[in-house]
Design an enzyme around this catalytic site. Structure first.
Site, PDB file in Angstrom:
ATOM      1  N   HIS A 186      55.715 -31.830  24.961  1.00 13.52           N
ATOM      2  CA  HIS A 186      54.343 -32.253  24.672  1.00 13.52           C
ATOM      3  C   HIS A 186      54.005 -32.193  23.182  1.00 13.52           C
ATOM      4  O   HIS A 186      53.341 -33.081  22.663  1.00 13.52           O
ATOM      5  CB  HIS A 186      53.412 -31.345  25.456  1.00 13.52           C
ATOM      6  CG  HIS A 186      51.959 -31.632  25.284  1.00 13.52           C
ATOM      7  ND1 HIS A 186      51.396 -32.843  25.625  1.00 13.52           N
ATOM      8  CD2 HIS A 186      50.928 -30.859  24.828  1.00 13.52           C
ATOM      9  CE1 HIS A 186      50.090 -32.802  25.383  1.00 13.52           C
ATOM     10  NE2 HIS A 186      49.779 -31.619  24.882  1.00 13.52           N
ATOM     11  N   GLU A 213      40.356 -23.942  28.385  1.00 18.57           N
ATOM     12  CA  GLU A 213      41.792 -24.226  28.541  1.00 18.57           C
ATOM     13  C   GLU A 213      42.574 -22.929  28.415  1.00 18.57           C
ATOM     14  O   GLU A 213      42.011 -21.893  28.005  1.00 18.57           O
ATOM     15  CB  GLU A 213      42.257 -25.260  27.503  1.00 18.57           C
ATOM     16  CG  GLU A 213      41.754 -26.662  27.834  1.00 18.57           C
ATOM     17  CD  GLU A 213      42.225 -27.742  26.878  1.00 18.57           C
ATOM     18  OE1 GLU A 213      42.864 -27.417  25.858  1.00 18.57           O
ATOM     19  OE2 GLU A 213      41.928 -28.919  27.136  1.00 18.57           O
ATOM     20  N   ARG A 253      51.490 -23.210  20.090  1.00 18.07           N
ATOM     21  CA  ARG A 253      50.147 -23.687  19.745  1.00 18.07           C
ATOM     22  C   ARG A 253      49.139 -23.383  20.851  1.00 18.07           C
ATOM     23  O   ARG A 253      49.400 -23.622  22.031  1.00 18.07           O
ATOM     24  CB  ARG A 253      50.206 -25.208  19.526  1.00 18.07           C
ATOM     25  CG  ARG A 253      48.876 -25.843  19.257  1.00 18.07           C
ATOM     26  CD  ARG A 253      49.034 -27.341  19.073  1.00 18.07           C
ATOM     27  NE  ARG A 253      49.471 -27.982  20.290  1.00 18.07           N
ATOM     28  CZ  ARG A 253      48.667 -28.557  21.163  1.00 18.07           C
ATOM     29  NH1 ARG A 253      47.367 -28.571  20.962  1.00 18.07           N
ATOM     30  NH2 ARG A 253      49.160 -29.138  22.237  1.00 18.07           N
ATOM     31  N   HIS A 258      54.314 -29.008  27.967  1.00 21.32           N
ATOM     32  CA  HIS A 258      53.042 -28.906  28.694  1.00 21.32           C
ATOM     33  C   HIS A 258      53.381 -28.624  30.150  1.00 21.32           C
ATOM     34  O   HIS A 258      54.231 -29.296  30.729  1.00 21.32           O
ATOM     35  CB  HIS A 258      52.253 -30.211  28.561  1.00 21.32           C
ATOM     36  CG  HIS A 258      50.819 -30.068  28.950  1.00 21.32           C
ATOM     37  ND1 HIS A 258      50.418 -29.841  30.245  1.00 21.32           N
ATOM     38  CD2 HIS A 258      49.681 -30.094  28.208  1.00 21.32           C
ATOM     39  CE1 HIS A 258      49.093 -29.749  30.277  1.00 21.32           C
ATOM     40  NE2 HIS A 258      48.627 -29.892  29.051  1.00 21.32           N
TER      41      HIS A 258
HETATM   42  C1  SIN Z   1      45.566 -31.148  27.528  1.00 21.06           C
HETATM   43  O1  SIN Z   1      44.599 -31.874  27.743  1.00 21.06           O
HETATM   44  O2  SIN Z   1      46.024 -30.373  28.365  1.00 21.06           O
HETATM   45  C2  SIN Z   1      46.240 -31.237  26.194  1.00 21.06           C
HETATM   46  C3  SIN Z   1      45.473 -30.541  25.176  1.00 21.06           C
HETATM   47  C4  SIN Z   1      46.389 -30.082  24.080  1.00 21.06           C
HETATM   48  O3  SIN Z   1      47.580 -30.324  24.129  1.00 21.06           O
HETATM   49  O4  SIN Z   1      45.906 -29.418  23.175  1.00 21.06           O
END
Ligand code: SIN
Length: 545
Positions: free
Chosen positions: A351, A115, A386, A244
């Site tokens: 988010h 990620e 975060r 997000h």
């Molecule tokens: C996501 O799946 O993009 C969210 C994960 C997160 O917010 O840590």
């Protein structure tokens, strides 16, 4: 009516249930949740839990990525502690039956996702439904535990504090401010129950519903922060609201997230002409930190006047997409979007709340016997932004620490009888006739928060928001005293207070850092602002922790 328990836990997500399961080994646990037990943000989490499992990865790299993402505001000791404890906490979930995804044809090794902001693959996941896999396992264990009672459709109204009792003429022996449980609305029976507890733990999640566009479920109305703040808990860093970058943009889709894992597996962001634009903004391109990606999309949309950008993973083989993202694939199909064949229209949405109730390394607040764990807390892990998938990890680590520390509080407190807490006094309140007032104010708050206190802020926008929220809060005060409390009214009251706290923190921080971007102070100012924004009841101040 009065219910007594050793521990009162408010919330049934990963933080609340993990804490409850540990606490149940040392006492009785009452867990209250304002809707059904699985209606939590945890249940909707797609991505996963960040932790070091790969031979090519190490703790220093995870610590470094977290600090880098946090924009100079993380507490390094907390970051180290959480990262190092991660693998043990995840093995515990595995032993409880959580079925994390394994590498293909390999029963021993976990498949690790990628990620934004991570320098290595380290996202432990259950396809794209990680949160619900964790929630289910924890609930199954909690349901079987004889010391745990879960009260669904029970919403905490306010905490029972020493000061409150003194105001009502009750003599208590504590010298410091202390929490003794909470007044809780039984939503279906419309009655208020006094829950007396020796240890109270707020695990009620975030406040995404403060904004009109959010990835969060409807329950995320900032209840825990509001409840804590009202009794004098210190609140920190509320200006750092994480947007997000990729929520589904479709008129009928409500709050549907397109996981960052899609970009982790090769998804790319495109404008309406099919141009890849993240290369213009950051060397990490589509996998840059979340604040950078959300702000870049915002800028692209403002420049083009388009309503959304696009996230494209269709260049990957269809079986790969369906195998990795079954939930996203199915949900998008419902809206006529086949992600194996076409790009997904996306927009940023609120988010995650990086700020919250300030706690120490064990989740304890500045009020005795009152803990906060999970999104409701500000522990120092996330700083100004975060790192993706660090939140479920934080909840697991702090639930364990808080359970261990509060067991010591309990051992001390058990010898003392519960105080005679005054029963809830409804005064002259009557049933509210016009629910429309609540929905109107709720809607107004969410719109001005999005427009004035969103991804990009200015002093003027913040001033406007401050005026609006003050007017709405005056109205809410009236209904609060004149009408019998309902879940909707309580949520509105909390939402308005949390909005005020976000606006206050955002107005105090005179720089741009991480998730807080103010056009009037566009630069980072380390000399004056490399510190937390801390506020508490009746006093607004800035101080170092
Ligand atoms: C996501 O799946 O993009 C969210 C994960 C997160 O917010 O840590």
């Amino acid at each position: 009516m009065e219910i007594q328990a050793d521990y009162l836990v408010i919330g049934t997500g990963i933080a609340g249930l993990s804490f409850a399961l540990r606490a149940a080994e040392t006492g009785t646990v009452a867990v209250v949740t304002k809707k059904e037990r699985s209606e939590t943000s945890t249940n909707y989490a797609q991505g996963g839990i960040a932790s070091v499992f790969d031979l090519d990865d190490n703790f220093d790299l995870h610590i470094g990525d977290t600090l880098e993402s946090g924009g100079g505001l993380c507490n390094e000791e907390i970051v180290k502690m959480v990262v190092v404890d991660g693998p043990t906490r995840i093995r515990e979930l595995i032993s409880m039956g959580v079925g994390f995804t394994h590498r293909e044809g390999d029963d021993r090794n976990l498949a690790l996702g990628m990620e934004g902001g991570h320098s290595k693959r380290r996202i432990v996941h259950t396809k794209d439904r990680t949160g619900s896999a964790v929630e289910q396992a924890l609930l199954e264990h909690a349901d079987q535990h004889p010391n745990i009672t879960i009260y669904e459709n029970h919403m905490a109204i306010d905490l029972i504090s020493k000061t409150k009792m003194i105001k009502r003429g009750i003599v208590t022996t504590e010298t410091r401010e202390t929490c003794w449980g909470a007044y809780v609305l039984d939503v279906h029976k419309s009655r208020v129950i006094t829950f007396l507890a020796r240890v109270t733990v707020l695990c009620s999640g975030g406040a995404g519903k403060v904004y009109i566009y959010t990835s969060n479920p409807d329950i995320a109305s900032g209840d825990g922060v509001a409840i804590g703040y009202r009794v004098g808990v210190k609140v920190a860093n509320m200006e750092f609201v994480q947007f997000h970058p990729t929520c589904l943009y479709h008129p009928q889709a409500k709050n549907f997230l397109i996981s960052e894992a899609v970009r982790g597996e090769g998804g790319i962001l495109l404008d309406s002409h099919g141009r890849r634009f993240m290369e213009d903004y950051h060397p990490l391109k589509d996998l840059a930190y979340r604040d950078v990606v959300a702000r870049s999309i915002d800028l692209e949309l403002k420049k083009s006047g388009d309503e959304c950008v696009y996230l494209d993973i269709s260049h990957k083989p269809a079986p790969f997409i369906k195998e990795h993202f079954p939930n996203i694939h199915e949900n998008c199909l419902k809206y006529g979007i086949d992600i194996t064949k076409e790009p997904i229209p996306v927009v940023p949405a609120a988010h995650y709340m990086c700020g919250g109730l300030l706690t120490d390394a064990d989740g304890l607040t500045n009020i005795d016997n009152l803990y906060a764990i999970g999104e409701v807390a500000c522990t120092g892990l996330h700083g100004a932004n975060r790192l993706a998938s660090n939140s479920l990890l934080e909840a697991l680590v702090f639930a364990k620490r808080a359970a261990e520390r509060s067991a010591q509080d309990l051992a001390r407190n058990r010898v003392r009888p519960f105080p005679q807490a005054p029963a809830w006094d409804p005064g002259r309140a009557t049933d509210m006739e016009e629910q429309v007032v609540i929905s109107h104010n709720w809607d107004e708050i969410r719109r001005f928060m999005w427009n004035y206190v969103g991804i990009v802020r200015t002093n003027r926008r913040l001033e406007r928001a401050k005026t609006r929220v003050a007017t709405i809060q005056e109205e809410i005060k009236e209904y609060y005293w004149d009408f019998l409390v309902t879940r909707d009214l309580l949520e509105l009251r909390n939402l308005a207070l949390v909005s005020e706290l976000i606006i206050t923190c955002a107005s105090l921080r005179k720089e741009s850092r991480g998730l807080h971007y103010n056009l009037d102070y566009p630069a980072v100012d380390d000399e004056h602002w490399q510190r937390d924004t801390v506020i508490w009841t009746f006093i607004s101040d800035i101080s170092n922790l």
